[in-house]
Design a protein around this motif. Structure first.
Motif, short mmCIF file in Angstrom:
data_model
loop_
_atom_site.label_atom_id
_atom_site.label_comp_id
_atom_site.label_asym_id
_atom_site.label_seq_id
_atom_site.Cartn_x
_atom_site.Cartn_y
_atom_site.Cartn_z
N THR A 39 39.08 11.76 8.00
CA THR A 39 39.32 11.89 9.44
C THR A 39 38.28 11.11 10.24
N THR A 40 38.60 10.91 11.51
CA THR A 40 37.72 10.14 12.40
C THR A 40 36.37 10.83 12.58
N LEU A 54 31.13 7.54 20.82
CA LEU A 54 32.05 6.65 20.13
C LEU A 54 32.71 7.40 18.97
N ALA A 55 33.84 6.89 18.53
CA ALA A 55 34.56 7.45 17.38
C ALA A 55 34.83 6.30 16.40
N TRP A 56 34.70 6.57 15.11
CA TRP A 56 34.91 5.51 14.12
C TRP A 56 35.54 6.06 12.85
N TRP A 57 36.24 5.18 12.15
CA TRP A 57 36.87 5.56 10.88
C TRP A 57 36.92 4.34 9.98
N ASP A 67 37.37 -1.72 5.98
CA ASP A 67 37.32 -2.08 7.39
C ASP A 67 36.80 -0.90 8.19
N VAL A 68 35.94 -1.19 9.17
CA VAL A 68 35.40 -0.15 10.06
C VAL A 68 36.01 -0.33 11.44
N HIS A 69 36.65 0.71 11.96
CA HIS A 69 37.25 0.71 13.29
C HIS A 69 36.41 1.60 14.20
N SER A 73 33.39 4.80 24.26
CA SER A 73 33.66 5.61 25.44
C SER A 73 32.94 5.00 26.64
N PHE A 74 32.45 5.84 27.56
CA PHE A 74 31.79 5.35 28.76
C PHE A 74 30.27 5.44 28.63
#
Length: 462
Positions: A39-40, A54-57, A67-69, A73-74
């Protein structure tokens, strides 16, 4: 192996920000493999949790390749995805590319200083200062170009603003213990072990070690605040007082004069953290100031430990949404100074519109309504049109229908007969094609809405 840093922009959703390859270290490959298909993950700016910075998976893209996605955010700043191996540096979306014809970077320090320039700041606004800028000294330093001076100035501006309000109200006083060797006198309680230790010397045989209570400002809290001021003063001397550093150095010396009766103690960050957890409704500003003082003390330790050649900065986050909100508040008060009252975060039924604006007369004699509700939205996309903003439109329109909001404007001069009339709404967003000052010429009516406007505000650049 040197850690890898990926540069990103805020408010972005990237397909792939990093892909493993032949040069990827085995440790990083194994760490990403352990996260693959799960999960993220979320990286938070502060210990309070949401919202996430930030969120990454991680997704597999071949045999032992990944691959890293990342969704940002702000928040802007730098932090780790895989500590020690893969980090991200998030910059403002409004920054323009280096080498381009219109190169420019958003000046967050100037935004903060403009936001704090209000001579009579709201207590509610100052209570948010401690959470505006988070530094994580428990994480490894991020290898970036040396921006420690800029980050230090940002933290110093926050701290000095909180102390300015404390100075206006007066330093906190209460009883504190004092140990003193008195000559043939007794005051308070006798410290027998210390007194007997002095009897070994005939010259000190008439000294009595006593502990008594004194009432004044030389308290543990004020000692922590003064320690942070001393650290800032020494830092500004190394910067040679240039630009913003010179202004902050002068402000530091002015505030230090109010701490002359406070002892210079080498306070540890742990002690500052312990004191900042105490609450007192009379001295609410002290909690904010002590939290910022703790960051300054820890920042000094970080600066003394890192080598200049490494060019690293601590993991940190700046809440750009909150900073923009405070910046807009300062611009509104600057625009309508002497002409009306701007209420910030006025709470009605657990709803908190950013600004309630009641003007004595129409500013500039032009298009600004005499009474209106305004909301600051840190969303640069609003400069390109009105698409995808219906949720924000509904939120702001809902504020304008609250009875408590209408009651507030009625106390500020809005007639009872106008209560059933639509209360104008103004949405304020960042737009680098507009002016740094609010002007009625920038006011645009939003299609499909009655008495609903938006206005762009340019952010300062360096």
């Amino acid at each position: 192996m040197t850690a890898e840093v990926v540069a990103l922009r805020e408010h972005s959703s990237e397909d792939v920000v990093y892909r493993t390859g032949p040069g990827t270290s085995e440790a990083l490959r194994e760490a990403l493999g352990a996260k693959s298909g799960k999960t993220t993950e979320k990286q938070y700016a502060c210990d309070r949790g949401e919202p996430a910075a930030l969120a990454w998976w991680v997704e597999p893209c071949g045999e032992e390749e990944y691959d890293v996605h990342v969704d940002t955010s702000f928040f802007v700043g730098a932090d780790w995805i895989v500590p020690g191996y893969l980090a991200v540096c998030v910059v403002p979306k409004l920054d323009r590319e280096e080498g381009s014809a219109e190169e420019g970077r958003v000046d967050t320090l100037r935004m903060l200083r403009d936001a704090l320039a209000d001579p009579d700041p709201d207590p509610e606004r100052l209570s948010e200062l401690a959470g505006l800028f988070e530094v994580h000294f428990d994480r490894p330093a991020v290898p970036l170009r040396d921006e420690s001076e800029e980050l230090g100035l940002f933290l110093a501006a926050l701290y000095l603003a909180s102390l300015t309000r404390i100075i206006k109200k007066g330093l906190k006083k209460h009883f504190y213990p004092v140990d003193e060797a008195l000559c043939r006198k007794i005051k308070g309680r006798i410290l027998f072990p210390a007194t007997l230790a002095r009897r070994s010397s005939l010259r000190l045989a008439d000294r009595i070690e006593c502990r008594y209570q004194e009432f004044g400002i030389d308290t543990a809290e004020n000692q922590v605040l003064k320690r942070a001021l001393r650290i800032l003063s020494a830092s500004f001397l190394r910067m040679e007082g240039k630009g913003a550093a010179g202004d902050l150095a002068a402000e530091t010396l002015r505030i230090l004069r109010h701490f002359e009766a406070v002892s210079d103690v080498n306070v540890r960050a742990v002690e500052a953290s312990r004191l900042s957890k105490k609450t007192n409704p009379v001295f609410r500003d002290y909690v904010t100031a002590l939290k910022l003082a703790e960051k300054i003390i820890r920042y000094e330790s970080f600066g003394s430990q890192r080598e200049v050649a490494e060019k690293t900065v601590p993991a940190h986050w700046i809440d750009m949404s909150k900073l923009f909100e405070l910046y807009v508040l300062a611009k509104l008060r600057q625009k309508f100074r002497g002409e009306g009252i701007i209420r910030y975060q006025y709470g009605v039924r657990r709803q908190y519109p950013d600004f309630l604006c009641a003007l004595g007369e129409k500013a500039d004699g032009t298009e600004f309504p005499r009474y209106f509700v305004a909301d600051a939205k840190y969303k640069p996309r609003y400069a390109d049109g009105n698409a995808n903003q219906v949720d924000d439109d509904r939120q702001l329109a809902g504020y304008a229908r609250l009875k408590g909001v209408l009651d507030h404007f009625e106390t500020r001069g809005r007639s009872r007969e106008d209560r059933l009339q639509m209360l104008p709404c103004v949405l304020i967003y960042p737009d680098q094609s507009e002016s740094e000052e609010l002007s009625s010429e920038q006011l645009r009516e939003i299609d499909g809405w009655e008495e609903y406007y938006k206005i762009g505000l340019r952010l300062p650049e360096r």
